[in-house]
Design a protein around this motif. Structure first.
Motif, PDB file in Angstrom:
ATOM      1  N   THR A  58       0.935  -1.206  -0.141  1.00  0.00           N
ATOM      2  CA  THR A  58      -0.074   0.016   0.223  1.00  0.00           C
ATOM      3  C   THR A  58       0.998   1.393  -0.152  1.00  0.00           C
ATOM      4  N   TYR A  59       0.415   2.272  -0.466  1.00  0.00           N
ATOM      5  CA  TYR A  59       0.963   3.843  -0.221  1.00  0.00           C
ATOM      6  C   TYR A  59      -0.002   4.776   0.240  1.00  0.00           C
ATOM      7  N   PRO A  60       0.272   5.557   1.264  1.00  0.00           N
ATOM      8  CA  PRO A  60      -0.542   6.385   1.855  1.00  0.00           C
ATOM      9  C   PRO A  60      -0.436   7.731   1.103  1.00  0.00           C
ATOM     10  N   THR A  61      -1.049   7.472  -0.328  1.00  0.00           N
ATOM     11  CA  THR A  61      -1.079   8.774  -1.236  1.00  0.00           C
ATOM     12  C   THR A  61      -2.028  10.053  -0.747  1.00  0.00           C
ATOM     13  N   GLY A  62      -2.882   9.818   0.126  1.00  0.00           N
ATOM     14  CA  GLY A  62      -3.809  10.716   0.481  1.00  0.00           C
ATOM     15  C   GLY A  62      -4.584  10.500   1.887  1.00  0.00           C
ATOM     16  N   ILE A  63      -3.628   9.979   2.837  1.00  0.00           N
ATOM     17  CA  ILE A  63      -4.018   9.380   3.998  1.00  0.00           C
ATOM     18  C   ILE A  63      -4.523  10.424   5.028  1.00  0.00           C
ATOM     19  N   ASN A  64      -4.243  11.562   4.749  1.00  0.00           N
ATOM     20  CA  ASN A  64      -5.100  12.783   5.864  1.00  0.00           C
ATOM     21  C   ASN A  64      -6.466  12.846   5.319  1.00  0.00           C
ATOM     22  N   HIS A  65      -6.901  12.470   4.156  1.00  0.00           N
ATOM     23  CA  HIS A  65      -8.397  12.520   3.556  1.00  0.00           C
ATOM     24  C   HIS A  65      -8.809  10.884   3.618  1.00  0.00           C
ATOM     25  N   GLY A  66      -7.928  10.174   3.986  1.00  0.00           N
ATOM     26  CA  GLY A  66      -8.692   8.790   4.003  1.00  0.00           C
ATOM     27  C   GLY A  66      -8.068   7.886   3.005  1.00  0.00           C
ATOM     28  N   THR A  67      -7.197   8.325   2.184  1.00  0.00           N
ATOM     29  CA  THR A  67      -6.942   7.645   0.934  1.00  0.00           C
ATOM     30  C   THR A  67      -5.791   6.741   1.125  1.00  0.00           C
ATOM     31  N   VAL A  68      -5.893   5.500   0.619  1.00  0.00           N
ATOM     32  CA  VAL A  68      -4.550   4.811   0.535  1.00  0.00           C
ATOM     33  C   VAL A  68      -4.723   3.925  -0.759  1.00  0.00           C
ATOM     34  N   THR A  69      -3.680   3.859  -1.482  1.00  0.00           N
ATOM     35  CA  THR A  69      -3.348   3.259  -2.404  1.00  0.00           C
ATOM     36  C   THR A  69      -3.152   1.891  -2.530  1.00  0.00           C
ATOM     37  N   VAL A  70      -3.777   1.017  -2.897  1.00  0.00           N
ATOM     38  CA  VAL A  70      -3.540  -0.534  -2.880  1.00  0.00           C
ATOM     39  C   VAL A  70      -3.186  -1.188  -4.116  1.00  0.00           C
ATOM     40  N   VAL A  71      -2.198  -2.087  -4.021  1.00  0.00           N
ATOM     41  CA  VAL A  71      -1.695  -2.540  -5.101  1.00  0.00           C
ATOM     42  C   VAL A  71      -2.078  -4.190  -5.061  1.00  0.00           C
ATOM     43  N   GLU A  72      -2.924  -4.672  -5.852  1.00  0.00           N
ATOM     44  CA  GLU A  72      -3.516  -5.920  -5.982  1.00  0.00           C
ATOM     45  C   GLU A  72      -3.366  -6.583  -7.439  1.00  0.00           C
ATOM     46  N   ASN A  73      -2.581  -7.706  -7.419  1.00  0.00           N
ATOM     47  CA  ASN A  73      -2.361  -8.358  -8.798  1.00  0.00           C
ATOM     48  C   ASN A  73      -1.661  -7.282  -9.773  1.00  0.00           C
ATOM     49  N   GLY A  74      -1.011  -6.295  -9.385  1.00  0.00           N
ATOM     50  CA  GLY A  74      -0.357  -5.430 -10.219  1.00  0.00           C
ATOM     51  C   GLY A  74      -1.325  -4.204 -10.519  1.00  0.00           C
ATOM     52  N   ILE A  75      -2.396  -3.995 -10.203  1.00  0.00           N
ATOM     53  CA  ILE A  75      -3.272  -3.190 -10.340  1.00  0.00           C
ATOM     54  C   ILE A  75      -3.357  -2.095  -9.234  1.00  0.00           C
ATOM     55  N   LEU A  76      -3.319  -0.917  -9.590  1.00  0.00           N
ATOM     56  CA  LEU A  76      -3.449   0.141  -8.319  1.00  0.00           C
ATOM     57  C   LEU A  76      -4.928   0.674  -8.142  1.00  0.00           C
ATOM     58  N   ALA A  77      -5.436   0.553  -7.076  1.00  0.00           N
ATOM     59  CA  ALA A  77      -6.729   1.061  -7.027  1.00  0.00           C
ATOM     60  C   ALA A  77      -6.797   2.117  -5.316  1.00  0.00           C
ATOM     61  N   GLU A  78      -7.461   3.216  -5.848  1.00  0.00           N
ATOM     62  CA  GLU A  78      -7.633   3.964  -4.460  1.00  0.00           C
ATOM     63  C   GLU A  78      -8.711   3.480  -3.456  1.00  0.00           C
ATOM     64  N   VAL A  79      -8.299   3.422  -2.386  1.00  0.00           N
ATOM     65  CA  VAL A  79      -9.111   3.054  -1.377  1.00  0.00           C
ATOM     66  C   VAL A  79      -9.387   4.080  -0.148  1.00  0.00           C
ATOM     67  N   THR A  80     -10.692   4.566  -0.256  1.00  0.00           N
ATOM     68  CA  THR A  80     -10.889   5.623   0.743  1.00  0.00           C
ATOM     69  C   THR A  80     -11.812   5.580   1.930  1.00  0.00           C
TER      70      THR A  80
END
Length: 379
Positions: A58-80
């Protein structure tokens, strides 16, 4: 409704950990429209810390606003995380966010109804604001009160035009009136963010919708040089490849560089736009060769999309027959001239003369012919 296998895996893992999770926003909208989704966005009751504990990468791309980028099977998804927002003093960023437990509360703070639809394979679609109907009717409508949505985040007004230009939708009248009323607020938005939305709109499948920038008054507040856009030419864009400098060159007059600089586009984009604008309307072999020496072959090839058929025919002939264009193409060089006793500034003068001669008549590009022509250069 299949949106993304990797996204589905993320949702399954969140649910197995005891949390709710839904696809949300543009990816849901795109699938409902029969399109392949681009970015994958997921909203969840899990906190950012929970998300980072559940997934390995995971990457804390926007963690102050609740968003974490998750890498699953090489695909990026923003999870908020489900959230509501508190105050917007700068007309763009919330002063703070509060995580909530109800997805309906999260959906209510989103920009447009078509982006406020959530989907879970087991629970189905949550559409509290009529987004599916607006997709069916091809309408961009604010979630809730338009004035509030635009005063919270003024960039949403530019995004409305962008969605109109990319989706081919109409902006609903109440929302359109609110844009006219609040257009001045975009002056508070960073130029970089405006540039992103402007470029997407110009590259849209329905670029004729760009006229909304003028009709709403937005263009006056996007940049001081907004008046350099020629809206009478925007219909021509739909027939062009989706290459930003190419489309920019068509709709902007001599102020294109200033407008693009204001919006902080890259130097490469600005230079390419200027180069393409400089080549519009040329058609003779001599004009084309001069253009290539200054702007390059790749730009010359792009001009095929906006210049005459004669231009295309002449360019194809020049390239196919490998006409001499650059100094390096001449069958004589500086060393040859030095052996003939020609040095200094005179060398450049002669080379330029010879190059123009072979531009006009490529068959003259032989060492013998070039040496003969050297005597023609005025002393």
């Amino acid at each position: 409704m299949m949106i993304s296998p990797a996204g589905l895996k993320i949702i399954e893992k969140l649910e197995k950990s005891g949390f709710e999770a839904f696809f949300v926003g543009g990816c849901v909208r795109d699938v409902l429209m029969g399109k392949t989704p681009g970015d994958i966005d997921i909203t969840t009751s899990a906190s950012p810390a929970d998300v980072m504990n559940i997934f390995e990468k995971t990457y804390p791309t926007g963690i102050n606003h609740g968003t974490v980028t998750v890498v699953e099977n090489g695909i990026l998804a923003e999870v908020t995380t489900y959230r509501c927002e508190k105050g917007y003093k700068d007309f763009r960023h919330p002063d703070g966010v509060e995580f909530v437990s109800d997805i309906s509360e999260d959906l209510s703070r989103r920009d447009f109804t078509v982006n406020a639809i959530a989907y879970n394979p087991e629970r189905g679609i949550i559409d509290n604001f009529g987004g599916q109907k607006d997709i069916e009717n091809k309408v961009i409508r604010c979630v809730g009160e338009p004035d509030r949505r635009f005063s919270e985040d003024a960039l949403r007004m530019v995004r409305a035009v962008r969605f109109a230009a990319t989706l081919g939708f109409e902006i609903e009248e109440k929302s359109l009136m609110a844009i006219r009323k609040n257009a001045h607020l975009v002056a508070n938005i960073s130029k970089e963010r405006i540039a992103v939305e402007f470029e997407k709109a110009v590259l849209g499948d329905f670029p004729e919708k760009l006229v909304l920038l003028r009709e709403t008054g937005l263009i006056k507040h996007l940049a001081e040089n907004g008046g350099t856009i020629d809206f009478s030419l925007i219909d021509k864009l739909k027939d062009l490849p989706k290459i930003a400098p190419l489309r920019f060159a068509v709709i902007m007059n001599d102020g294109a560089a200033d407008f693009l600089k204001e919006l902080r586009f890259s130097n490469k984009t600005i230079k390419t736009t200027e180069s393409l604008a400089a080549g519009m309307g040329i058609s003779t072999p001599l004009e084309i060769k001069k253009y290539i020496t200054k702007n390059g072959i790749e730009n010359a090839k792009l001009l095929v999309h906006i210049n005459s058929k004669k231009y295309e025919t002449e360019l194809e002939k020049i390239l196919a027959e490998k006409h001499p264009i650059f100094v390096k193409d001449l069958k004589i060089n500086g060393s040859d001239l030095a052996e003939m006793g020609i040095t200094g500034a005179k060398t450049g003068k002669i080379i330029s003369y010879l190059l123009e001669k072979v531009w006009e008549k490529p068959s003259l590009n032989t060492k013998g012919d070039l040496i003969k022509m050297i005597g023609e250069v005025a002393e």
